[in-house]
Write a protein that holds these residues in place. Structure first.
Motif, PDB file in Angstrom:
ATOM      1  N   GLN A  60       0.815  -1.180   0.161  1.00  0.00           N
ATOM      2  CA  GLN A  60      -0.095  -0.170  -0.093  1.00  0.00           C
ATOM      3  C   GLN A  60       0.942   1.251   0.021  1.00  0.00           C
ATOM      4  OE1 GLN A  60      -3.428   0.145   2.828  1.00  0.00           O
ATOM      5  NE2 GLN A  60      -3.382   2.267   2.768  1.00  0.00           N
ATOM      6  N   SER A  61       2.089   1.354   0.650  1.00  0.00           N
ATOM      7  CA  SER A  61       2.583   2.442   0.974  1.00  0.00           C
ATOM      8  C   SER A  61       3.597   2.629  -0.060  1.00  0.00           C
ATOM      9  CB  SER A  61       3.673   2.500   2.365  1.00  0.00           C
ATOM     10  OG  SER A  61       4.367   1.336   1.946  1.00  0.00           O
TER      11      SER A  61
ATOM     12  N   GLU B 196       1.194   4.239  -3.114  1.00  0.00           N
ATOM     13  CA  GLU B 196       0.962   5.389  -2.727  1.00  0.00           C
ATOM     14  C   GLU B 196       2.114   6.592  -3.117  1.00  0.00           C
ATOM     15  OE1 GLU B 196       0.116   5.315   1.563  1.00  0.00           O
ATOM     16  OE2 GLU B 196      -2.121   5.017   1.336  1.00  0.00           O
ATOM     17  N   SER B 197       3.239   5.815  -2.924  1.00  0.00           N
ATOM     18  CA  SER B 197       4.403   6.646  -3.442  1.00  0.00           C
ATOM     19  C   SER B 197       4.661   6.983  -4.836  1.00  0.00           C
ATOM     20  CB  SER B 197       5.656   5.963  -2.614  1.00  0.00           C
ATOM     21  OG  SER B 197       5.870   4.854  -3.329  1.00  0.00           O
TER      22      SER B 197
ATOM     23  N   LEU C 195      -6.508   3.819  -4.603  1.00  0.00           N
ATOM     24  CA  LEU C 195      -6.569   3.129  -3.200  1.00  0.00           C
ATOM     25  C   LEU C 195      -7.778   3.888  -2.775  1.00  0.00           C
ATOM     26  CD1 LEU C 195      -2.958   3.006  -1.734  1.00  0.00           C
ATOM     27  CD2 LEU C 195      -4.356   1.256  -2.801  1.00  0.00           C
TER      28      LEU C 195
ATOM     29  N   ALA D  80       1.585   6.739  -6.949  1.00  0.00           N
ATOM     30  CA  ALA D  80       0.516   6.853  -7.819  1.00  0.00           C
ATOM     31  C   ALA D  80       0.483   8.297  -8.234  1.00  0.00           C
ATOM     32  CB  ALA D  80      -0.625   7.009  -6.647  1.00  0.00           C
ATOM     33  N   GLU D  81       0.934   9.376  -7.759  1.00  0.00           N
ATOM     34  CA  GLU D  81       0.804  10.661  -8.553  1.00  0.00           C
ATOM     35  C   GLU D  81       1.363  10.656  -9.728  1.00  0.00           C
ATOM     36  OE1 GLU D  81       1.559  15.308  -7.550  1.00  0.00           O
ATOM     37  OE2 GLU D  81       1.819  13.710  -5.949  1.00  0.00           O
TER      38      GLU D  81
ATOM     39  N   ASP E  34      -4.224   8.624  -8.587  1.00  0.00           N
ATOM     40  CA  ASP E  34      -4.573   9.159  -7.421  1.00  0.00           C
ATOM     41  C   ASP E  34      -5.833   8.424  -6.758  1.00  0.00           C
ATOM     42  OD1 ASP E  34      -2.420  11.033  -7.942  1.00  0.00           O
ATOM     43  OD2 ASP E  34      -3.741  12.366  -9.166  1.00  0.00           O
TER      44      ASP E  34
END
Length: 278
Positions: free
Chosen positions: A52-53, A56-57, A68, A59-60, A65
């Motif tokens: 997950q982390s 997230e790191s 999740l 995604a952008e 975005d």
């Protein structure tokens, strides 16, 4: 990620460039392909804990975005966790099973079993069926785009699943057909050079191979991607077009934007729709 509506259309995974971006994303996250090709429960536990982390790191950078989202999950002992979304997809896949030996009653009973925490094996079967559905949807969507089979009829876009298509057995069910329509429209808008495509709805037809009546098809209409409201005007439009042309149509589905239609009436039905929606 390959068969998720959001990630597929955002990364355009049906293209070589999109495929390359997916591999770049996995590489930047430090995920070996050997691990990625396994079931989630079979991945290295350290990678699972960091997944997950890691997403997230990155995604952008990759425009993911909204990849999740918050949800609920359940697990029993050391078995796999199931999220609420897993239950939704598995349940719908069990209801729309392609097993010819199962009646609608059998399918419903399978779903009730699958919702019992002590019978997770049924839910696991439903997830496998759901994966098969999504793979079929992905293949058909790619065929539509590669063969330029998403055609503008003026007030709407339309595409037709060709008779004899091996995956047609999946699409002769309301939910799977709706998913195919959503995948196809979003993918088409993602690659279309026309800005107008965002404001056009899509109609998909497919042979109704599950119907006892020969020579019938299912017709599904969905609103344009620019339409944020959940309203779908196709139910009323389909009814009016059928009445106007005297088409042999059955409006018996829970979702009014899906109807069963005689193939012989399809041409005049579409002509009436063009007239109504212009």
């Amino acid at each position: 990620m390959r068969h998720s509506l959001y990630s597929t259309t955002t990364l355009r995974l049906w293209t070589l460039k999109g495929e390359k971006r997916l591999y770049e994303l996995l590489a930047e996250m430090g995920l070996p392909l050997v691990q990625c090709r396994q079931k989630y429960c079979g991945m290295d536990i350290s990678l699972r804990n960091e997944l997950q982390s890691l997403l997230e790191s990155k995604a952008e950078k990759y425009g993911l975005d909204n990849l999740l989202f918050a949800s609920f999950s359940t697990s029993q002992g050391f078995r796999s966790k199931f999220s609420a979304m897993d239950y939704v997809y598995a349940t719908l896949a069990l209801l729309e099973t392609t097993d010819k030996e199962k009646t609608p009653t059998d399918a419903f009973l399978d779903v009730t079993d699958g919702l019992t925490i002590s019978k997770l094996v049924v839910m696991e079967k439903g997830l496998e069926c759901s994966k098969q559905q999504l793979e079929a949807i992905y293949r058909q969507m790619q065929t539509f785009l590669d063969m330029n089979q998403v055609i503008s009829a003026g007030p709407f876009l339309y595409a037709t699943v060709i008779e004899g298509t091996p995956d047609a057995r999946f699409f002769a069910a309301p939910h799977c057909l709706s998913l195919l329509a959503r995948f196809t429209l979003r993918a088409h808008v993602a690659v279309s050079r026309s800005k107008k495509s965002r404001s056009l709805p899509l109609i998909i037809t497919t042979p109704d191979v599950r119907s006892p009546e020969p020579n019938t098809c299912l017709v599904c209409g969905i609103p344009p991607t620019s339409e944020e409201s959940p309203r779908n005007f196709f139910g009323k439009a389909f009814e009016q077009a059928a009445n106007k042309t005297g088409s042999k149509a059955e409006l018996e589905f829970f979702d009014t934007n899906i109807i069963r239609l005689s193939v012989d009436d399809r041409s005049k039905f579409f002509d009436a729709l063009i007239s109504l929606l212009s």
